[in-house]
Motif scaffolding. Structure first.
Motif, PDB file in Angstrom:
ATOM      1  N   ASN A 104       9.454  -6.114   7.063  1.00 25.66           N
ATOM      2  CA  ASN A 104       8.819  -7.237   6.080  1.00 25.66           C
ATOM      3  C   ASN A 104       8.637  -6.858   4.756  1.00 25.66           C
ATOM      4  OD1 ASN A 104       8.995  -9.135   8.459  1.00 25.66           O
ATOM      5  ND2 ASN A 104       7.399  -7.435   9.281  1.00 25.66           N
ATOM      6  N   SER A 105       8.556  -5.471   4.506  1.00 20.40           N
ATOM      7  CA  SER A 105       8.085  -4.841   3.096  1.00 20.40           C
ATOM      8  C   SER A 105       8.582  -3.612   2.855  1.00 20.40           C
ATOM      9  CB  SER A 105       6.562  -5.062   3.109  1.00 20.40           C
ATOM     10  OG  SER A 105       6.115  -3.900   4.215  1.00 20.40           O
ATOM     11  N   GLY A 106       8.493  -3.228   1.745  1.00 23.86           N
ATOM     12  CA  GLY A 106       8.905  -1.752   1.403  1.00 23.86           C
ATOM     13  C   GLY A 106       8.130  -0.710   2.106  1.00 23.86           C
ATOM     14  N   ALA A 107       6.804  -0.661   2.236  1.00 25.77           N
ATOM     15  CA  ALA A 107       5.857   0.060   3.028  1.00 25.77           C
ATOM     16  C   ALA A 107       6.178   0.166   4.540  1.00 25.77           C
ATOM     17  CB  ALA A 107       4.427  -0.270   2.951  1.00 25.77           C
ATOM     18  N   GLU A 108       6.620  -0.784   4.805  1.00 26.08           N
ATOM     19  CA  GLU A 108       6.926  -0.721   6.293  1.00 26.08           C
ATOM     20  C   GLU A 108       8.503  -0.159   6.594  1.00 26.08           C
ATOM     21  OE1 GLU A 108       7.174  -4.518   8.744  1.00 26.08           O
ATOM     22  OE2 GLU A 108       5.470  -5.257   7.477  1.00 26.08           O
ATOM     23  N   SER A 134       5.801  10.059  -7.641  1.00 24.87           N
ATOM     24  CA  SER A 134       6.310   8.636  -6.796  1.00 24.87           C
ATOM     25  C   SER A 134       5.587   7.767  -6.492  1.00 24.87           C
ATOM     26  CB  SER A 134       6.891   9.583  -5.694  1.00 24.87           C
ATOM     27  OG  SER A 134       6.214  10.044  -4.980  1.00 24.87           O
ATOM     28  N   PHE A 135       6.226   6.551  -6.066  1.00 19.47           N
ATOM     29  CA  PHE A 135       5.453   5.659  -5.343  1.00 19.47           C
ATOM     30  C   PHE A 135       6.182   5.049  -4.038  1.00 19.47           C
ATOM     31  CE2 PHE A 135       4.281   1.199  -4.131  1.00 19.47           C
ATOM     32  CZ  PHE A 135       2.949   1.171  -4.289  1.00 19.47           C
ATOM     33  N   HIS A 136       5.522   5.087  -2.831  1.00 22.43           N
ATOM     34  CA  HIS A 136       6.320   4.945  -1.563  1.00 22.43           C
ATOM     35  C   HIS A 136       5.626   3.578  -0.885  1.00 22.43           C
ATOM     36  CE1 HIS A 136       9.071   7.777  -2.612  1.00 22.43           C
ATOM     37  NE2 HIS A 136       8.290   8.809  -2.460  1.00 22.43           N
ATOM     38  N   GLY A 137       4.473   3.190  -1.450  1.00 23.37           N
ATOM     39  CA  GLY A 137       3.683   2.269  -0.821  1.00 23.37           C
ATOM     40  C   GLY A 137       2.279   2.467  -0.381  1.00 23.37           C
ATOM     41  N   CYS A 186      12.886  10.593  -1.730  1.00 31.18           N
ATOM     42  CA  CYS A 186      12.670  10.480  -3.011  1.00 31.18           C
ATOM     43  C   CYS A 186      13.226   9.181  -3.424  1.00 31.18           C
ATOM     44  CB  CYS A 186      13.052  11.826  -3.742  1.00 31.18           C
ATOM     45  SG  CYS A 186      14.687  11.456  -4.355  1.00 31.18           S
ATOM     46  N   GLU A 187      12.741   8.804  -4.464  1.00 34.30           N
ATOM     47  CA  GLU A 187      13.280   7.445  -5.294  1.00 34.30           C
ATOM     48  C   GLU A 187      14.398   8.135  -6.342  1.00 34.30           C
ATOM     49  OE1 GLU A 187       9.937   5.112  -6.914  1.00 34.30           O
ATOM     50  OE2 GLU A 187       9.032   7.064  -6.573  1.00 34.30           O
ATOM     51  N   PRO A 188      15.704   7.512  -6.069  1.00 33.89           N
ATOM     52  CA  PRO A 188      16.617   8.098  -7.302  1.00 33.89           C
ATOM     53  C   PRO A 188      16.317   7.944  -8.831  1.00 33.89           C
ATOM     54  CG  PRO A 188      17.429   6.430  -5.917  1.00 33.89           C
ATOM     55  CD  PRO A 188      16.128   6.405  -5.273  1.00 33.89           C
ATOM     56  N   PHE A 219      16.123   8.265   0.932  1.00 32.26           N
ATOM     57  CA  PHE A 219      16.026   7.570  -0.550  1.00 32.26           C
ATOM     58  C   PHE A 219      15.238   6.283  -0.515  1.00 32.26           C
ATOM     59  CE2 PHE A 219      19.970   9.031  -3.611  1.00 32.26           C
ATOM     60  CZ  PHE A 219      19.100  10.419  -3.558  1.00 32.26           C
ATOM     61  N   ASP A 220      14.192   6.352  -1.122  1.00 31.49           N
ATOM     62  CA  ASP A 220      13.601   5.097  -1.589  1.00 31.49           C
ATOM     63  C   ASP A 220      14.203   4.262  -2.425  1.00 31.49           C
ATOM     64  OD1 ASP A 220      11.738   3.163  -2.109  1.00 31.49           O
ATOM     65  OD2 ASP A 220       9.767   4.316  -1.943  1.00 31.49           O
ATOM     66  N   GLU A 221      14.898   3.281  -1.767  1.00 32.08           N
ATOM     67  CA  GLU A 221      15.857   2.260  -3.015  1.00 32.08           C
ATOM     68  C   GLU A 221      15.017   1.112  -2.908  1.00 32.08           C
ATOM     69  OE1 GLU A 221      19.152   2.571  -4.615  1.00 32.08           O
ATOM     70  OE2 GLU A 221      20.209   4.296  -3.407  1.00 32.08           O
ATOM     71  N   ILE A 222      13.717   1.055  -2.413  1.00 33.99           N
ATOM     72  CA  ILE A 222      13.065  -0.247  -2.502  1.00 33.99           C
ATOM     73  C   ILE A 222      13.243  -0.831  -3.874  1.00 33.99           C
ATOM     74  CG2 ILE A 222      10.749  -1.472  -2.308  1.00 33.99           C
ATOM     75  CD1 ILE A 222      10.380   0.788  -0.004  1.00 33.99           C
ATOM     76  N   GLN A 223      13.245  -0.297  -5.002  1.00 33.91           N
ATOM     77  CA  GLN A 223      13.239  -0.911  -6.441  1.00 33.91           C
ATOM     78  C   GLN A 223      14.476  -0.646  -6.977  1.00 33.91           C
ATOM     79  OE1 GLN A 223      10.366  -1.082 -10.407  1.00 33.91           O
ATOM     80  NE2 GLN A 223       9.344  -0.474  -8.306  1.00 33.91           N
ATOM     81  N   THR A 224      15.360   0.470  -6.463  1.00 37.73           N
ATOM     82  CA  THR A 224      16.571   0.649  -7.215  1.00 37.73           C
ATOM     83  C   THR A 224      17.527  -0.008  -6.403  1.00 37.73           C
ATOM     84  OG1 THR A 224      16.892   2.788  -6.108  1.00 37.73           O
ATOM     85  CG2 THR A 224      15.886   3.067  -8.276  1.00 37.73           C
ATOM     86  N   ALA A 248      13.925  -3.296   0.114  1.00 41.77           N
ATOM     87  CA  ALA A 248      12.902  -4.307   0.185  1.00 41.77           C
ATOM     88  C   ALA A 248      12.938  -5.166  -0.989  1.00 41.77           C
ATOM     89  CB  ALA A 248      11.591  -3.862   0.427  1.00 41.77           C
ATOM     90  N   LYS A 249      12.040  -5.404  -1.641  1.00 44.05           N
ATOM     91  CA  LYS A 249      11.833  -5.939  -3.041  1.00 44.05           C
ATOM     92  C   LYS A 249      12.809  -7.114  -3.193  1.00 44.05           C
ATOM     93  CE  LYS A 249       8.707  -3.580  -5.554  1.00 44.05           C
ATOM     94  NZ  LYS A 249       8.210  -2.307  -5.308  1.00 44.05           N
ATOM     95  N   ALA A 250      14.106  -6.973  -3.650  1.00 45.07           N
ATOM     96  CA  ALA A 250      15.020  -7.963  -4.207  1.00 45.07           C
ATOM     97  C   ALA A 250      15.836  -8.465  -3.063  1.00 45.07           C
ATOM     98  CB  ALA A 250      16.052  -7.739  -5.161  1.00 45.07           C
TER      99      ALA A 250
END
Ligand SMILES: *Cc1c(COP(=O)(O)O)cnc(C)c1O
Length: 398
Positions: A104-108, A134-137, A186-188, A219-224, A248-250
């Motif tokens: 249900n979310s990025g952190a999850e 970095s930011f991961h939740g 990591c986030e790209p 790869f944390d692509e929650i935003q990218t 997640a996000k979009a």
């Protein structure tokens, strides 16, 4: 008292104060525009924090939500539902992935990736290395993975086994790897950290390092992800393939949904009982996501994101040349764009964003270093021109 003020007072009375909110209660949105309770309009270059990629209340997504809500809202993962199957097929068909876990979310999604990386590793390896900035939740494990000490303060002791490597330094990263390391996360491109891209060479270097030491690359692509950078996922532009991706996000264009995707082989370490989510893969959220992803994959959509991103960056570059005392450069990929502030600019970042808000433009100040723009991906060039003109007037005041 204005309706905005009345709603602000009621909200402040009852909300735990985790957010410093702008004094506007949003009541309606269409495309890139929002309207608040007093009838003031805003041009939205924040998209609910990189979420509403197709703009507000996209008619096709609305129809998908309404129609699914009239049919079936929730049954849990003890049963199959068609929207969930369709979404999983759609995303895996259009990426390296074979299998996905929906949540249900990025952190999850990151929690699921962290648990999978640990359980699949042999000999109980458990350490995960992420990057400074970095930011991961905000859950305890994802906050521990987040490479920004300000998010840790007051929450210690954090879960063990999270290490942080300096930004962009491959040799320093390799030094942290030991016999207990199981993955690199990591986030790209760091979004919350200030629209900070990592070079292709560095990211390829991480891939090689993971191969050499038998580590998973997450790869944390929650935003990218989800079209933000001009491809469905950013990794497609980097000449490498990660082992796990989180998104997640979009994904649901505003409905809460996240996903953790990987290969068949890695996925096989999760079996009934190892991980779960009551709401994960909810049919209404999945119906919204299927429609969202199908629109993103339709002809010309992602190419348009790349083209508009280049146009936007060129326009910010003009502001950099015009206001060298405030802006040093522009960076980003596709439609995640950052105007990098000078030392003087950084002290004014919050104020610039507030002045833009007062003029009816939504954007934010990220990583204590950049003016960040993450507009809906359907933004037009004339809407880009509009925010650039307003920003030029605000910057000219300094
Ligand atoms: C927003 C974000 C998260 C956290 O997502 P939530 O849905 O807020 O839990 C994690 N990683 C990245 C890169 C993000 O941008």
């Amino acid at each position: 008292m204005s309706d905005n003020t009345k709603l602000k007072e009621r909200g402040d009375n009852v909300f735990i104060g985790t957010y410093a909110r702008y004094p506007a209660a949003m009541v309606q949105g269409t495309g890139c525009r929002l309207t608040d309770a007093d009838g003031k309009d805003y041009l939205d270059f924040l998209s609910g924090i990189a979420v509403c990629a197709l703009g507000h209340s996209h008619p096709d997504v609305r129809d998908a939500i309404c129609s699914q809500a009239g049919q079936l809202v929730h049954v849990s993962n003890l049963y199959y539902t068609k929207p969930q199957i369709e979404l999983a097929e759609l995303i895996t068909t259009n990426s390296f992935g074979d299998k996905i876990f929906l949540c249900n979310s990025g952190a999850e999604a990151n929690e699921a990736a962290i648990k999978l990386a640990r359980i699949q590793s042999d000999e109980g390896r458990y350490k995960i290395i992420s990057l400074a900035g970095s930011f991961h939740g905000r859950t305890l494990a994802t906050v521990a993975a987040t490479g920004q000490p300000k998010f840790h303060q007051g929450f210690e002791p954090l879960p063990e086994g999270f290490l942080h490597a300096p930004f962009g330094d491959l040799a320093a990263l390799e030094q942290l790897v030991d016999k207990e390391t199981c993955a690199i996360l990591c986030e790209p491109l760091q979004g919350e950290g200030g629209v900070r891209p990592l070079t292709k060479e560095y990211l390829q270097g991480i891939r090689a390092l993971c191969d050499k030491h038998g580590l998973l690359l997450i790869f944390d692509e929650i935003q990218t992800g989800m079209g933000r950078t001009g491809t469905l996922f950013a990794y497609e532009q980097l000449g490498i393939v990660p082992d796990i991706i989180t998104m997640a996000k979009a994904l649901g264009n505003g409905l809460p949904i996240g996903g953790m995707m990987t290969t068949d082989e890695i996925a096989s370490s999760f079996v009934p009982g190892t991980h779960a989510s009551t709401f994960g893969g909810n049919p209404v959220a999945c119906a919204a996501a299927v429609t969202t992803v199908n629109i993103m994959l339709a002809d010309g959509f992602l190419a348009g994101v790349q083209e508009k991103g280049l146009y936007f960056k060129a326009e910010i570059q003009k502001l950099v040349e015009r206001f060298p005392a405030l802006l040093t450069s522009v960076r980003g990929m596709g439609l995640i764009v950052g105007g990098v502030l000078t030392e003087k600019g950084v002290t004014l970042g919050g104020e610039i964003v507030t002045k833009m808000f007062e003029r009816g433009f939504l954007m934010n100040f990220a990583g204590n270093s950049v003016l960040r723009f993450v507009p809906p991906l359907i933004v037009t060039k004339s809407e880009i021109d509009e925010i650039i003109a307003a920003l030029a007037e605000v910057l000219a005041d300094y």
